[in-house]
Structures are given as C-alpha cells and as structure tokens.
Design an enzyme around this catalytic site. Structure first.
Site, PDB file in Angstrom:
ATOM      1  N   GLY A  52      -4.066  28.728  17.249  1.00 43.97           N
ATOM      2  CA  GLY A  52      -2.731  28.199  17.020  1.00 43.97           C
ATOM      3  C   GLY A  52      -1.978  28.186  18.335  1.00 43.97           C
ATOM      4  O   GLY A  52      -1.912  29.190  19.043  1.00 43.97           O
ATOM      5  N   ARG A  95      -8.622  27.112  26.592  1.00 41.88           N
ATOM      6  CA  ARG A  95      -8.572  25.963  25.687  1.00 41.88           C
ATOM      7  C   ARG A  95      -7.687  24.885  26.319  1.00 41.88           C
ATOM      8  O   ARG A  95      -6.572  25.180  26.728  1.00 41.88           O
ATOM      9  CB  ARG A  95      -8.061  26.372  24.307  1.00 41.88           C
ATOM     10  CG  ARG A  95      -8.948  27.422  23.643  1.00 41.88           C
ATOM     11  CD  ARG A  95      -8.689  27.566  22.176  1.00 41.88           C
ATOM     12  NE  ARG A  95      -9.066  26.361  21.441  1.00 41.88           N
ATOM     13  CZ  ARG A  95      -8.797  26.192  20.145  1.00 41.88           C
ATOM     14  NH1 ARG A  95      -8.139  27.119  19.469  1.00 41.88           N
ATOM     15  NH2 ARG A  95      -9.183  25.088  19.527  1.00 41.88           N
ATOM     16  N   GLN A 201      -9.506  26.491   8.463  1.00 44.08           N
ATOM     17  CA  GLN A 201      -8.264  27.248   8.675  1.00 44.08           C
ATOM     18  C   GLN A 201      -7.312  27.138   7.488  1.00 44.08           C
ATOM     19  O   GLN A 201      -6.567  28.069   7.204  1.00 44.08           O
ATOM     20  CB  GLN A 201      -7.550  26.777   9.954  1.00 44.08           C
ATOM     21  CG  GLN A 201      -8.309  27.049  11.238  1.00 44.08           C
ATOM     22  CD  GLN A 201      -9.078  25.840  11.709  1.00 44.08           C
ATOM     23  OE1 GLN A 201      -9.628  25.085  10.906  1.00 44.08           O
ATOM     24  NE2 GLN A 201      -9.114  25.625  13.019  1.00 44.08           N
ATOM     25  N   ASP A 242      -0.193  20.977  18.435  1.00 46.00           N
ATOM     26  CA  ASP A 242      -0.679  21.700  19.606  1.00 46.00           C
ATOM     27  C   ASP A 242      -0.102  21.131  20.893  1.00 46.00           C
ATOM     28  O   ASP A 242      -0.060  21.826  21.907  1.00 46.00           O
ATOM     29  CB  ASP A 242      -2.208  21.657  19.647  1.00 46.00           C
ATOM     30  CG  ASP A 242      -2.817  22.563  18.591  1.00 46.00           C
ATOM     31  OD1 ASP A 242      -3.214  23.684  18.939  1.00 46.00           O
ATOM     32  OD2 ASP A 242      -2.867  22.153  17.420  1.00 46.00           O
ATOM     33  N   ASN A 252      -2.716  17.250  17.200  1.00 41.98           N
ATOM     34  CA  ASN A 252      -2.824  18.358  16.245  1.00 41.98           C
ATOM     35  C   ASN A 252      -4.249  18.410  15.704  1.00 41.98           C
ATOM     36  O   ASN A 252      -5.099  17.597  16.070  1.00 41.98           O
ATOM     37  CB  ASN A 252      -1.808  18.178  15.103  1.00 41.98           C
ATOM     38  CG  ASN A 252      -1.652  19.440  14.261  1.00 41.98           C
ATOM     39  OD1 ASN A 252      -1.480  20.531  14.791  1.00 41.98           O
ATOM     40  ND2 ASN A 252      -1.728  19.300  12.957  1.00 41.98           N
ATOM     41  N   LYS A 253      -4.505  19.369  14.835  1.00 43.97           N
ATOM     42  CA  LYS A 253      -5.839  19.596  14.297  1.00 43.97           C
ATOM     43  C   LYS A 253      -6.475  18.306  13.789  1.00 43.97           C
ATOM     44  O   LYS A 253      -5.821  17.475  13.166  1.00 43.97           O
ATOM     45  CB  LYS A 253      -5.767  20.626  13.172  1.00 43.97           C
ATOM     46  CG  LYS A 253      -7.103  20.954  12.529  1.00 43.97           C
ATOM     47  CD  LYS A 253      -8.141  21.436  13.540  1.00 43.97           C
ATOM     48  CE  LYS A 253      -7.701  22.661  14.301  1.00 43.97           C
ATOM     49  NZ  LYS A 253      -8.654  23.076  15.347  1.00 43.97           N
TER      50      LYS A 253
END
Length: 351
Positions: A52, A95, A201, A242, A252-253
């Site tokens: 996250g 990351r 998740q 993100d 984002n994811k």
C-alpha cells in the site's frame, strides 16, 4: 486523539524499531514483525509484507530513523550521512510505482542536505522527520475519511478494489477511511470487495479489516463487477491510488481501469481517495514504470497451489492506469478535486 477507533495499525514505531503486521499471512495469522535493519524492512516492502503506497512511504521513513538510531557509535556527521544515504538508495529500489515511497524518502533526503553541529542533532532531525511522516499519515487519512464520507448516502452499497485500508497506511486507510467515517457517523452502508487477483488483497485484507469492525461486506470475484453493476447493486466505487498525475491519470492496483470503464458505462460515480503525497507533480504518463511482479504469483494461489502448467508464460503487472475521463473526483485531505484535474490539482497542492 481520534474520534474514530484505530483498530488496525499496519506500521508503527516501537522503541526505536519499525513494527508491522505481515500482510502476506492475513487473514490466517496475525503476525507482527519488528526490525531496526533497513535491509530487512526493504525486503518486507519488496515481498509485500508491507504494502500500500502510504504504508510503504511511512515504513521507508521509519526504516531510515531506525538506521540512524542503530548506528549509535558513529561520531562523524559525514559518516552518518553516508550510511543514511546508502539506506535511502536501497529503499528507493524496492518498488517503482508507489509515489509515496519517493515522496517520503525525499523528505528525509532534504533533512540530510542541511548542516548539523553534531551527530546527535542529525540523528534527532532524521527521527523527528520520520515520525512527522508517520503521524501526518494517520491524520491525513482521517481527514480524507471525513471529507469523503459526505459523498456517501445512507443506504449506499460501495464497491472497492484491492485494499486501500488501514493495512495500506499507518492506520485508518484512504478508500476504506471514507467507508469507515461514513459507518461511524451512522450511515447504514454495505461494501462489495473484489478479491483482487493475483495476490487477493481484497479477499484477504479488505474483508478482514471490515469484518473486524462489523462493517457489512460481500466478497466477489474480479470478473463479477460487470454483472453486479448491470444488476444495479452498486451505488458508488471508491478506490485508492499508488500514484496520481497532474492530468488526473490514476495508477492503482491492476483491475482498477476495468472497473472504471464498467462504472462509466453504468453511470456509477468512480471516486479515488488518496493523500496529496500520492500526487506526482512532475512525471508524465510516459514516465511511469509499472511494476512487473513474479510470475508465480499468477501460477500459484498464495505461493502454495499450482493452478496451471508450471512453465506457462505469465504477464503480471501490479498496476494499471485509469485515464482522467473515467474519474468522477479525487478525495484528498485538502478537499475534493473535480475536473478539470490539472487546474484543480495544482490549486489543491498550493493550499
């Protein structure tokens, strides 16, 4: 003191060490890890024990603070700066997509750029800045929740993707922070959580968080989103981010873009909840590096059960990009940002 219960804390500062809940083990086991070693914390970020965007940024800052305290025998300001600089560079490589990581480490780097009369003064400045980042994250999430919950109506069913909750931040959460604030302010809401393949998740973390606080939640597979919107079962979508660009592109994811398209088709508002520290004011869409993760995350379920041929080629991007025309608005701690995004994001950043 928060008026909301902070039941889940993903990352904490305890006696000069970083403490975190290992999210890879949830919901089966609640295991808390502690370390003063920046390399151990870097590996925790890479392996998604800590995940996250806000949580990654907080953990990285606290890792640097822990490093500053760990080397208590250093007597030279330059020597400590060198150690800290190397730790920062290691954490930068963990990351590539989450902007909060670089935002937090840049704040620590700015501390290093100043002159100090003693090692103790430098050490204190590093720890103070890291703790500021930690406490600011919690306060920011609560503000996002309080601002965003005004968009939620009593009786709403809200779809969320991945985990943008307390487990993705220091505490409280962004997208789930909005949901929490609405719930604790008496709104009778329900949540639909996508499972979020391949690391699950949503199924593992979002469901765990919401069940822990008694907020009604229904789990769906990722490929059910079109069906449930077609059936009119969703009033609003709220996701985290993100990284957000000035033009309003939301990284984002993986799977977020698909949900945004379906929401647009069915007239369902699509909200993004994120702190302003997630906004990248410099990069263009062509600069963004989308992290490609290990193929075995897709070949296996939770690294245990093989679900396909072991040698099949795999594409496993961790994130996708949602264009601004699919975003209804962005909820930040400074207010709600409406289109046109470039103009209004720049205004909000200047507040």
């Amino acid at each position: 003191m928060s008026k909301y219960p902070l039941i889940v804390r993903a990352v904490e500062w305890v006696d000069g060490k970083v403490r975190w809940i290992n999210t890879n083990l949830l919901p089966y086991e609640e295991l808390y890890e502690e370390s003063q070693d920046h390399e151990r914390i870097a590996r925790a970020i890479e392996s998604m024990e800590i995940r996250g965007a806000p949580a990654i940024g907080v953990a990285a800052a606290l890792a640097i603070a822990a490093t500053a305290l760990k080397f208590s025998n250093i007597n030279s300001v330059d020597e400590l700066k060198d150690i800290i600089s190397k730790a920062i560079e290691r954490l930068r490589r963990t990351r590539p997509t989450a902007f909060n990581l670089f935002w937090a480490l840049n704040r620590i780097s700015n501390v290093l750029s100043r002159n100090y009369s003693s090692v103790e003064a430098l050490r204190k400045a590093i720890v103070d800045e890291a703790l500021s980042i930690y406490h600011e994250d919690i306060e920011t999430n609560i503000k996002i929740g309080e601002i965003g919950e005004k968009l939620i109506d009593d009786g709403d069913t809200i779809l969320t993707h991945c985990n943008a909750g307390a487990l993705a931040t220091a505490a409280f959460g962004t997208a789930l922070g909005v949901i929490r604030a609405a719930w604790y302010n008496g709104k009778k809401i329900k949540v639909i959580a996508t499972e979020t393949r391949p690391v699950l998740q949503g199924a593992r973390l979002t469901v765990w968080e919401l069940k822990k606080e008694g907020i009604p939640v229904t789990l769906v597979t990722d490929n059910m989103v079109g069906y449930i919107m077609y059936k009119g079962l969703v009033n609003k979508v709220i996701v985290g981010a993100d990284r957000i660009l000035l033009d309003g592109f939301v990284i984002n994811k993986i799977g977020t873009y698909s949900i945004a398209i379906i929401a647009k088709r069915h007239g369902v508002p699509f909200y993004v909840a994120a702190p302003t520290s997630t906004i990248d004011p410099v990069s263009s869409i062509n600069d963004i590096v989308i992290e490609e993760r290990n193929a075995n995350e897709v070949r296996y379920i939770m690294n245990k059960m093989l679900i396909t041929m072991p040698d099949v080629d795999v594409l496993n991007p961790a994130f996708d990009v949602t264009p601004p025309e699919l975003v209804t608005s962005i909820i930040t701690e400074k207010g709600i940002i409406e289109p046109p995004f470039r103009e209004n994001i720049m205004k909000i950043l200047s507040l």
